[in-house]
Design a protein around this motif. Structure first.
Motif, short mmCIF file in Angstrom:
data_model
loop_
_atom_site.label_atom_id
_atom_site.label_comp_id
_atom_site.label_asym_id
_atom_site.label_seq_id
_atom_site.Cartn_x
_atom_site.Cartn_y
_atom_site.Cartn_z
N GLY A 353 0.79 -1.22 0.00
CA GLY A 353 0.00 0.00 0.00
C GLY A 353 0.82 1.26 0.00
O GLY A 353 0.30 2.33 -0.36
N TYR A 354 2.05 1.16 0.39
CA TYR A 354 2.90 2.36 0.47
C TYR A 354 4.03 2.35 -0.55
O TYR A 354 4.81 3.30 -0.64
CB TYR A 354 3.46 2.50 1.90
N SER A 355 4.15 1.27 -1.32
CA SER A 355 5.17 1.17 -2.35
C SER A 355 4.75 1.93 -3.60
O SER A 355 3.59 1.89 -4.00
CB SER A 355 5.41 -0.30 -2.70
N ARG A 356 5.71 2.59 -4.23
CA ARG A 356 5.42 3.30 -5.48
C ARG A 356 5.35 2.34 -6.68
O ARG A 356 5.11 2.78 -7.81
CB ARG A 356 6.46 4.39 -5.70
N GLU A 357 5.57 1.06 -6.43
CA GLU A 357 5.42 0.09 -7.50
C GLU A 357 3.95 -0.13 -7.83
O GLU A 357 3.60 -0.60 -8.91
CB GLU A 357 6.06 -1.25 -7.10
N ASN A 358 3.09 0.22 -6.88
CA ASN A 358 1.64 0.14 -7.09
C ASN A 358 1.05 1.54 -6.99
O ASN A 358 1.71 2.49 -6.58
CB ASN A 358 1.01 -0.76 -6.03
N LEU A 359 -0.23 1.67 -7.37
CA LEU A 359 -0.88 2.98 -7.37
C LEU A 359 -1.67 3.27 -6.10
O LEU A 359 -2.24 4.35 -5.97
CB LEU A 359 -1.81 3.11 -8.59
N ALA A 360 -1.69 2.35 -5.15
CA ALA A 360 -2.51 2.53 -3.96
C ALA A 360 -2.15 3.81 -3.21
O ALA A 360 -3.03 4.57 -2.79
CB ALA A 360 -2.39 1.32 -3.04
N GLU A 361 -0.86 4.06 -3.02
CA GLU A 361 -0.46 5.28 -2.30
C GLU A 361 -0.83 6.54 -3.07
O GLU A 361 -1.14 7.58 -2.49
CB GLU A 361 1.05 5.25 -1.98
N LYS A 362 -0.83 6.44 -4.38
CA LYS A 362 -1.22 7.58 -5.22
C LYS A 362 -2.71 7.85 -5.09
O LYS A 362 -3.14 9.01 -5.00
CB LYS A 362 -0.87 7.30 -6.69
N TRP A 363 -3.52 6.79 -5.04
CA TRP A 363 -4.97 6.97 -4.86
C TRP A 363 -5.26 7.65 -3.53
O TRP A 363 -6.15 8.49 -3.44
CB TRP A 363 -5.69 5.63 -4.94
#
Length: 397
Positions: A353-363
């Protein structure tokens, strides 16, 4: 029977917009989050298209059909809501960067005359409301507009203007009579390049970084008399209902943005939970659910409530029903719980949830602004209370 399913037409819109988001918006979401202020050239394919809908011109021979009005489930507002939600599932910052889909376009669509639609309908229009000393209380606007012959002379400063650098024109809220309070506030179309109208700077932001946000300064800015949207007459009994009509159109739209971002977070959470071996069994007794399952069902339940409130507000607008209460309810619910849902997604996902490899933190970063602009959640609760209790803004502050 109460039917909560999309019509065939709306379902086709939803599916086509979801396909577009998957193939075009989602793949470049991180790229333009990193490249703040860089215009996404991929969005040029939308130029000339009416992504956000708009007011249609009456054709010759049209008659007044109000008496024969039939409930519509495929109107412009509903279509826009479905479109916006699915595109924000792809990326809300990119949605806000689509040419000719600015909030100023919604303002023009809401109150412009046929002549103004002809003149400004094809332009990319931003909307300038907020000022250094006037945020949530739109009625305290200090930017002035003084009529001088056949021209309005505008002076003031506008901050946090979405699409400030990329737009062709800006709908500026200004007062023509300070002593009249809210009744004196009107909206004016100011085209880029007008002398006395300067883009001072662009902001560096937490979220929606693909969308540019800036500050304008108006110094003896002269615009044609006919660039005033609506009537210039100050009617204290009506307040600034003309310009406020814009919010009844745009608040459900912002709610739909929050719905789209929240849905992206819910879908991602479901995918990762199932990969981790969770069996999301809706037949389980609530007392037998794990903490993770309870949190996920909480996310889903609030997302459903957000979406239903938003669809109701849009349906009412399409059927010419006064929707001020419902527009604020949808914005208040979606803005607040969109933020909580994206936060919960990051909590449940842990490092993912906090990795920039995914978009969750961006959302999570993107969703916060959706609880703030177009009227904060606190302001929406005030509007809701005033409507329910039948109190004026003076009686309930």
């Amino acid at each position: 029977m109460l039917d909560l399913e999309y019509s065939e037409k709306l379902e086709k819109v939803r599916m086509s917009m979801n396909t577009l988001s998957k193939s075009m918006l989602r793949p470049i979401a991180r790229k333009y989050d990193e490249a703040e202020h860089e215009y996404p050239k991929e969005l040029d394919v939308f130029r000339g298209l009416s992504v956000m809908g708009g007011k249609k011109k009456k054709k010759d021979g049209d008659t007044d059909k109000k008496k024969e009005k039939v409930a519509s489930d495929t109107g412009t507002n509903l279509g826009t809501i479905v479109t916006v939600e699915e595109m924000c599932w792809g990326d809300v910052g990119l949605l806000l960067s689509i040419p000719n889909a600015g909030l100023g376009n919604a303002a023009i669509s809401a109150v412009a005359t046929e002549e103004q639609l002809e003149k400004f309908g094809g332009k990319w229009a931003a909307m300038a409301i907020t000022e250094p000393e006037s945020g949530s209380d739109s009625g305290s606007i200090c930017t002035t507009a003084v009529l001088d012959g056949d021209e309005w002379v505008l002076n003031g400063e506008k901050i946090f203007v979405t699409c400030a650098d990329r737009c062709d024109a800006v709908v500026v809220w200004a007062t023509v009579d300070k002593e009249a309070g809210k009744a004196g506030i009107k909206s004016f179309v100011v085209e880029k390049g007008t002398p006395g109208f300067k883009l001072e700077h662009l902001e560096h932001k937490l979220g929606i970084r693909a969308s540019d946000t800036g500050t304008f300064v108006l110094k003896d800015c002269r615009i044609p008399k006919e660039n005033l949207l609506g009537s210039s007459e100050v009617k204290k009994t009506e307040g600034f209902k003309g310009v406020m009509k814009t919010f009844d159109n745009t608040r459900p739209m912002v709610a739909a943005m929050a719905n789209g971002v929240a849905k992206a977070a819910v879908d991602f959470t479901r995918e990762k939970l199932e990969e981790a071996g969770y069996n999301l069994d809706y037949s389980k007794n609530p007392g037998n659910l794990s903490a993770v399952e309870k949190d996920f069902y909480w996310m889903e339940a609030h997302l459903d409530a957000m979406r239903l409130l938003t669809l109701r507000a849009a349906w009412m607008a399409d059927n010419e029903e006064f929707n001020n209460l419902e527009a604020s309810m949808s914005k208040a619910k979606a803005g607040r719980y969109g933020t909580l849902i994206t936060q919960k997604c990051c909590e449940l996902m842990g490092p993912l949830g906090y990795s920039r490899e995914n978009l969750a933190e961006k959302w999570m970063r993107d969703s916060k602004i959706l609880d703030i602009f177009e009227g904060t959640g606190q302001i929406q609760h005030l509007i809701i209370a005033r409507n329910i209790l039948n109190l004026s803004s003076k009686e309930l502050k």
